[in-house]
Enzyme design. Structure first.
Site, PDB file in Angstrom:
ATOM      1  N   ASP B  27       0.843  -1.196   0.000  1.00  0.00           N
ATOM      2  CA  ASP B  27       0.000   0.000   0.000  1.00  0.00           C
ATOM      3  C   ASP B  27       0.874   1.240   0.000  1.00  0.00           C
ATOM      4  O   ASP B  27       1.809   1.345   0.807  1.00  0.00           O
ATOM      5  CB  ASP B  27      -0.855   0.046   1.276  1.00  0.00           C
ATOM      6  CG  ASP B  27      -2.075  -0.863   1.199  1.00  0.00           C
ATOM      7  OD1 ASP B  27      -2.250  -1.537   0.173  1.00  0.00           O
ATOM      8  OD2 ASP B  27      -2.849  -0.883   2.180  1.00  0.00           O
ATOM      9  N   LYS B  84      -8.156   0.624  -5.206  1.00  0.00           N
ATOM     10  CA  LYS B  84      -9.345   0.034  -4.592  1.00  0.00           C
ATOM     11  C   LYS B  84     -10.620   0.760  -5.005  1.00  0.00           C
ATOM     12  O   LYS B  84     -10.662   1.986  -5.037  1.00  0.00           O
ATOM     13  CB  LYS B  84      -9.228   0.111  -3.065  1.00  0.00           C
ATOM     14  CG  LYS B  84      -8.190  -0.835  -2.457  1.00  0.00           C
ATOM     15  CD  LYS B  84      -8.256  -0.758  -0.936  1.00  0.00           C
ATOM     16  CE  LYS B  84      -7.044  -1.365  -0.251  1.00  0.00           C
ATOM     17  NZ  LYS B  84      -7.003  -2.832  -0.326  1.00  0.00           N
ATOM     18  N   GLY B 217      -3.055  -7.343   8.140  1.00  0.00           N
ATOM     19  CA  GLY B 217      -2.400  -7.519   9.431  1.00  0.00           C
ATOM     20  C   GLY B 217      -0.969  -8.008   9.362  1.00  0.00           C
ATOM     21  O   GLY B 217      -0.328  -8.229  10.387  1.00  0.00           O
ATOM     22  N   SER B 239      -0.652  -1.267   5.982  1.00  0.00           N
ATOM     23  CA  SER B 239      -0.100  -0.320   6.941  1.00  0.00           C
ATOM     24  C   SER B 239       1.265  -0.789   7.459  1.00  0.00           C
ATOM     25  O   SER B 239       2.051   0.026   7.958  1.00  0.00           O
ATOM     26  CB  SER B 239      -1.083  -0.180   8.105  1.00  0.00           C
ATOM     27  OG  SER B 239      -2.414  -0.179   7.621  1.00  0.00           O
TER      28      SER B 239
END
Lengths: 189, 298
Positions: B27, B84, B217, B239
């Site tokens: 990302d 997205k 995650g 992230s």
């Protein structure tokens, strides 16, 4: 049957392994220089050429790969594999490639491609594919799209801009295995 | 070449996912981050307005990124650029296709736009990746035209537990299908709410008919390798990269661990002195707030 090393830094190396095993070859995934020991042929698969370039550098695979290919072991490069072999990367094939030459993914396509030097037409899948922008005299052009070479051969190296492994085509892998068997025969006989 | 050129075939769409295998999709929210990701060995980048951890913190409705943002990232790198769209929002998807992104993620990380229908992905030339928490969900997305699946985790948490749960669920359901006879497969298709034809193909191939990555995650090299060991063919890291203390080295280390996922010594070497990973969140705390993203999509 010969033992073929398939560069497995990143990309569709499993698709190549599957085609090779289907043809009866032994396959070893190559992630480090040690993995190259004793292979009779080499495949550099499709994938992301930037990722693969960085991986080859990180693993110290550049020189060992050059030594292997220069020793005459038959080598097949597809898509990113073609780019890895060019003047700007491993410098084993006397070509300059234009990356993503057909455009972004929406311009990716498949088509029947005539490849007379290898015995006829193949179903060719072009995915964000490069083409050969320039090539030296020793490079034999085997097929073109829109006037740009997309399949070339120079000595023991066969490199194409498309993915025979994505459509289950076996012609190019058969070429590799034939070359590997005859090279082997020459050395041991 | 005289033959007809066919664009947007399923082979061409799923083919790009094949090329991403063994790789890390990261990302990014700016051209600068995109360059860092590419320089660390990302196989593709996901262009976003905000990473999931910040979407979570900001609240409100999360939408498709601004086209200017997407183009800025496309111009910064040569690796594929994904973006997205909201679940069911086929106009956002058409906009992203017009921008020539390389893959669209119909993503639960954004706020769903349709509570009943996902996008008809067959109508597009650009390929789609969709999330799934279980096999039925994955097969329904494939029936709608998805050319790649990512097992869902819980995005923006830096906590791999949900990714593990869903990857194990999908893997174990695939293994179970492999043990069923023809009539049992028909009943299984009904239970999975998925077309029998696709269920049969999964049962015989013992894998999905498209590439499956893991997402949600993943924050460390070991997390990435764990997901590969559980059957992922590559990983998405959201992230986990740019919320880490040293994004550049964390990114390169996750790339290295994804290639050498079966070699613990290499994962150890890659994991050394990376600084702090993203802080992470307990899933229980989110559940209490009713804020699990993975429950979006059906």
């Amino acid at each position: 049957m010969p033992l073929v090393g398939v560069l497995a830094i990143q990309g569709d190396f499993q698709a190549h392994s599957q085609v090779l095993r289907g043809l009866g070859a032994q396959v070893r995934e190559v992630r480090t220089p040690d993995d190259l020991h004793g292979v009779d042929g080499l495949v550099i698969p499709g994938g992301e050429s930037t990722t693969m370039t960085l991986g080859i550098e990180r693993e110290g695979l550049g020189e060992p790969l050059r030594r292997l290919v220069r020793s005459g072991k038959p080598t097949l490069g597809t898509c990113a594999g073609l780019i890895m072999l060019d003047r700007a990367h491993l410098g084993l094939l006397d070509v300059a490639c234009r990356r993503n030459a057909f455009g972004r993914q929406v311009k990716s396509f498949e088509a029947d491609l005539d490849l007379p030097a290898l015995g006829g037409a193949v179903r060719a899948v072009f995915i964000r594919a490069p083409w050969v922008a320039e090539h030296g005299e020793e490079v034999e052009v085997l097929a073109e799209v829109d006037g740009h070479p997309v399949a070339v051969r120079q000595g023991n190296i066969l490199a194409v801009a498309f993915h025979p492994e994505a459509s289950g085509e076996t012609t190019l892998h058969e070429w590799l295995l034939e070359q590997a068997s005859s090279t082997n025969g020459g050395q041991t006989g | 070449m005289d033959s007809v050129r066919e664009e947007g075939t399923f082979r061409v769409k799923s083919g790009l996912a094949e090329m991403l295998k063994g790789g890390v999709i990261m990302d990014v929210v700016s051209a600068e981050q995109a360059r860092v990701a590419e320089g660390a060995g990302a196989a593709a980048v996901m262009a976003l307005e905000r990473v999931p951890a910040d979407i979570r913190a900001a609240g409100g409705v999360a939408r498709m990124a601004d086209p200017t943002k997407v183009e800025e990232i496309q111009q910064a790198v040569t690796v594929p650029v994904m973006a997205k769209a909201r679940i069911g929002h086929y106009v956002e998807a058409e906009v992203l296709q017009a921008l020539e992104v390389d893959y669209i993620d119909e993503s639960e990380v954004l706020t769903p736009a349709d509570n009943a229908n996902h996008i008809d992905k067959w109508a597009f030339t650009v390929p789609f990746v969709c999330g799934a928490t279980n096999l039925g969900e994955a097969l329904r997305r494939i029936a709608e035209g998805a050319a790649m699946i990512r097992s869902k985790g819980e995005a923006g948490t830096g906590n791999v537990v949900e990714a593990v749960t869903h990857m194990r669920a999908i893997g174990s359901e695939i293994r179970r299908l492999g043990t069923l006879d023809a009539s049992e497969l028909a009943a299984a298709a009904k239970d999975l709410r998925a077309p029998l034809e696709i269920v049969r193909s999964v049962a015989s191939a013992r894998k999905l008919p498209v590439v499956m990555f893991s997402a949600g995650g993943i924050a460390t090299p070991s997390d990435a390798a764990l997901m590969m060991r559980l059957g992922a063919e590559g990983v998405f890291v959201g992230s986990g990269i740019f919320k880490a203390e040293d994004p550049e080295r964390t990114a390169a280390a996750i790339v290295e661990a994804t290639t050498h996922f079966e070699d613990a010594a290499r994962i150890a070497a890659a994991s050394r002195d990376l600084g702090a990973p993203m802080a992470g969140t307990e899933i229980g705390a989110l559940e209490a707030e009713g804020g699990l993203l993975q429950n979006r999509g059906w």
